[in-house]
Enzyme design. Sequence first.
Site, PDB file in Angstrom:
ATOM      1  N   ASP A 154       0.839  -1.203   0.000  1.00 51.46           N
ATOM      2  CA  ASP A 154       0.000   0.000   0.000  1.00 51.46           C
ATOM      3  C   ASP A 154       0.874   1.254   0.000  1.00 51.46           C
ATOM      4  OD1 ASP A 154      -2.285   1.481   0.034  1.00 51.46           O
ATOM      5  OD2 ASP A 154      -2.807   1.070   2.118  1.00 51.46           O
ATOM      6  N   GLY A 155       0.364   2.301  -0.618  1.00 51.57           N
ATOM      7  CA  GLY A 155       1.039   3.596  -0.550  1.00 51.57           C
ATOM      8  C   GLY A 155       1.671   4.057  -1.852  1.00 51.57           C
ATOM      9  N   GLY A 201       0.233   5.337  -4.499  1.00 51.09           N
ATOM     10  CA  GLY A 201      -0.345   6.613  -4.933  1.00 51.09           C
ATOM     11  C   GLY A 201       0.162   7.768  -4.092  1.00 51.09           C
ATOM     12  N   HIS A 220       3.131   3.203  -8.908  1.00 45.29           N
ATOM     13  CA  HIS A 220       2.949   1.773  -9.219  1.00 45.29           C
ATOM     14  C   HIS A 220       4.199   1.210  -9.912  1.00 45.29           C
ATOM     15  CE1 HIS A 220      -1.081   2.033  -7.803  1.00 45.29           C
ATOM     16  NE2 HIS A 220      -1.565   2.708  -8.835  1.00 45.29           N
ATOM     17  N   TRP A 246     -11.300  -2.476  -8.940  1.00 46.53           N
ATOM     18  CA  TRP A 246     -12.007  -2.160 -10.197  1.00 46.53           C
ATOM     19  C   TRP A 246     -12.702  -0.802 -10.091  1.00 46.53           C
ATOM     20  CZ3 TRP A 246     -10.570  -4.946 -14.116  1.00 46.53           C
ATOM     21  CH2 TRP A 246     -10.295  -6.304 -13.986  1.00 46.53           C
ATOM     22  N   ARG A 293     -11.421   1.914  -9.253  1.00 50.66           N
ATOM     23  CA  ARG A 293     -10.513   3.020  -9.584  1.00 50.66           C
ATOM     24  C   ARG A 293     -10.788   3.526 -11.000  1.00 50.66           C
ATOM     25  NH1 ARG A 293      -4.850   2.239  -6.416  1.00 50.66           N
ATOM     26  NH2 ARG A 293      -5.840   1.712  -4.461  1.00 50.66           N
ATOM     27  N   LEU A 344      10.905 -20.777  -3.922  1.00 50.33           N
ATOM     28  CA  LEU A 344       9.875 -19.856  -3.419  1.00 50.33           C
ATOM     29  C   LEU A 344       8.599 -20.049  -4.224  1.00 50.33           C
ATOM     30  CD1 LEU A 344       9.256 -17.283  -1.605  1.00 50.33           C
ATOM     31  CD2 LEU A 344       9.818 -15.938  -3.631  1.00 50.33           C
ATOM     32  N   ARG A 379      -5.431  -2.129   8.252  1.00 49.02           N
ATOM     33  CA  ARG A 379      -6.665  -2.836   7.877  1.00 49.02           C
ATOM     34  C   ARG A 379      -6.299  -4.111   7.150  1.00 49.02           C
ATOM     35  NH1 ARG A 379      -7.899   2.342   6.193  1.00 49.02           N
ATOM     36  NH2 ARG A 379      -7.061   2.013   4.115  1.00 49.02           N
TER      37      ARG A 379
HETATM   38  C1  FPP Z   1      -1.642   0.148  -3.363  1.00 50.88           C
HETATM   39  O1  FPP Z   1      -1.242   1.472  -3.501  1.00 50.88           O
HETATM   40  C2  FPP Z   1      -1.148  -0.670  -4.419  1.00 50.88           C
HETATM   41  C3  FPP Z   1      -1.927  -1.261  -5.372  1.00 50.88           C
HETATM   42  C4  FPP Z   1      -3.376  -1.139  -5.427  1.00 50.88           C
HETATM   43  C5  FPP Z   1      -1.373  -2.055  -6.416  1.00 50.88           C
HETATM   44  C6  FPP Z   1      -0.095  -2.739  -6.140  1.00 50.88           C
HETATM   45  C7  FPP Z   1       0.561  -2.910  -7.431  1.00 50.88           C
HETATM   46  C8  FPP Z   1       1.894  -2.875  -7.654  1.00 50.88           C
HETATM   47  C9  FPP Z   1       2.903  -2.772  -6.600  1.00 50.88           C
HETATM   48  C10 FPP Z   1       2.415  -2.941  -9.024  1.00 50.88           C
HETATM   49  C11 FPP Z   1       2.155  -4.210  -9.765  1.00 50.88           C
HETATM   50  C12 FPP Z   1       2.304  -5.437  -8.957  1.00 50.88           C
HETATM   51  C13 FPP Z   1       3.049  -6.514  -9.283  1.00 50.88           C
HETATM   52  C14 FPP Z   1       2.985  -7.722  -8.441  1.00 50.88           C
HETATM   53  C15 FPP Z   1       3.934  -6.565 -10.450  1.00 50.88           C
HETATM   54  P1  FPP Z   1      -2.343   2.564  -3.678  1.00 50.88           P
HETATM   55  O2  FPP Z   1      -2.425   2.888  -5.115  1.00 50.88           O
HETATM   56  O3  FPP Z   1      -3.611   2.128  -3.058  1.00 50.88           O
HETATM   57  O4  FPP Z   1      -1.698   3.731  -2.877  1.00 50.88           O
HETATM   58  P2  FPP Z   1      -2.460   4.849  -2.053  1.00 50.88           P
HETATM   59  O5  FPP Z   1      -3.207   4.153  -0.952  1.00 50.88           O
HETATM   60  O6  FPP Z   1      -1.333   5.680  -1.547  1.00 50.88           O
HETATM   61  O7  FPP Z   1      -3.353   5.564  -3.003  1.00 50.88           O
END
Ligand code: FPP
Length: 230
Positions: A16-17, A19, A33, A65, A67, A127, A175
């Site tokens: 998470d994080g 964005g 991302h 979805w 988003r 793994l 969470r």
């Molecule tokens: C949460 O950050 C992250 C996601 C919803 C997607 C995670 C995806 C990646 C790390 C890239 C692709 C993954 C792989 C396995 C290649 P957020 O966008 O919710 O961040 P925020 O809470 O700060 O908005």
Amino acid sequence: MESQTAPGLHVAIIMDGNGRWANQRGLPRLAGHRVGVEAVRHTVEAAPGLGIKVLTLYAFSADNWRRPPREVSALMRLLGHYLTQETDRCIATGVQLEAIGRRDRLPASVVRMIEDAERHTIGGGKLRLRLAIDYSARHAIVEAASRAQGQGAEAWSKLLGPDVDLLIRTSGEQRLSDFLLWESAYAEIVFTSRMWPEFSARDLADAVAEFHRRDRRFGAIAGSNSRRTA
Ligand code: FPP
């Protein structure tokens, strides 16, 4: 029933994080991302050396979805690239890749890439890397319920996956967000304020060290043989 914990740790991560990391730098969310994919690579590389045998990463939740379509497409593209670009490295390093979650709502090209990656990396013994894509624990539990009718908890665990030992969530949020709800029944949880794009092998090692400091009693009392049986 013996716990479904695999030999070696099962670590699950809510990444998470991305964005917020990007926003803090005046960058588009997609940049977060993209850098997040680098953090995935570092994490996968470091995992076997830390005694991790199964690593489950929450890459795209069933709720994601909701988003904006542009962000959803960008995430699907990144996942597709990862699956195709990392397959050779996974084969070379003994990583078995698999996806958990629904496949019926994913673009056909992504489903194909998942199937190819799974086929080519089968047998990787170092793994087991599980990417949760279009994943909802509640949905997985409902599906398992329809298939495990009348069977015991062991059958459920086989349908859903191995018990989680350590669950990590980055970015300061605390969470579970519909992630591995059954499998995390006895998980130790580590919340870190680190934003996912900055999550490093060191952060993973710190979380695993924290896990080893915890006293897992599974409802028994300290000092008794508390390995879980049910
Ligand atoms: C949460 O950050 C992250 C996601 C919803 C997607 C995670 C995806 C990646 C790390 C890239 C692709 C993954 C792989 C396995 C290649 P957020 O966008 O919710 O961040 P925020 O809470 O700060 O908005």
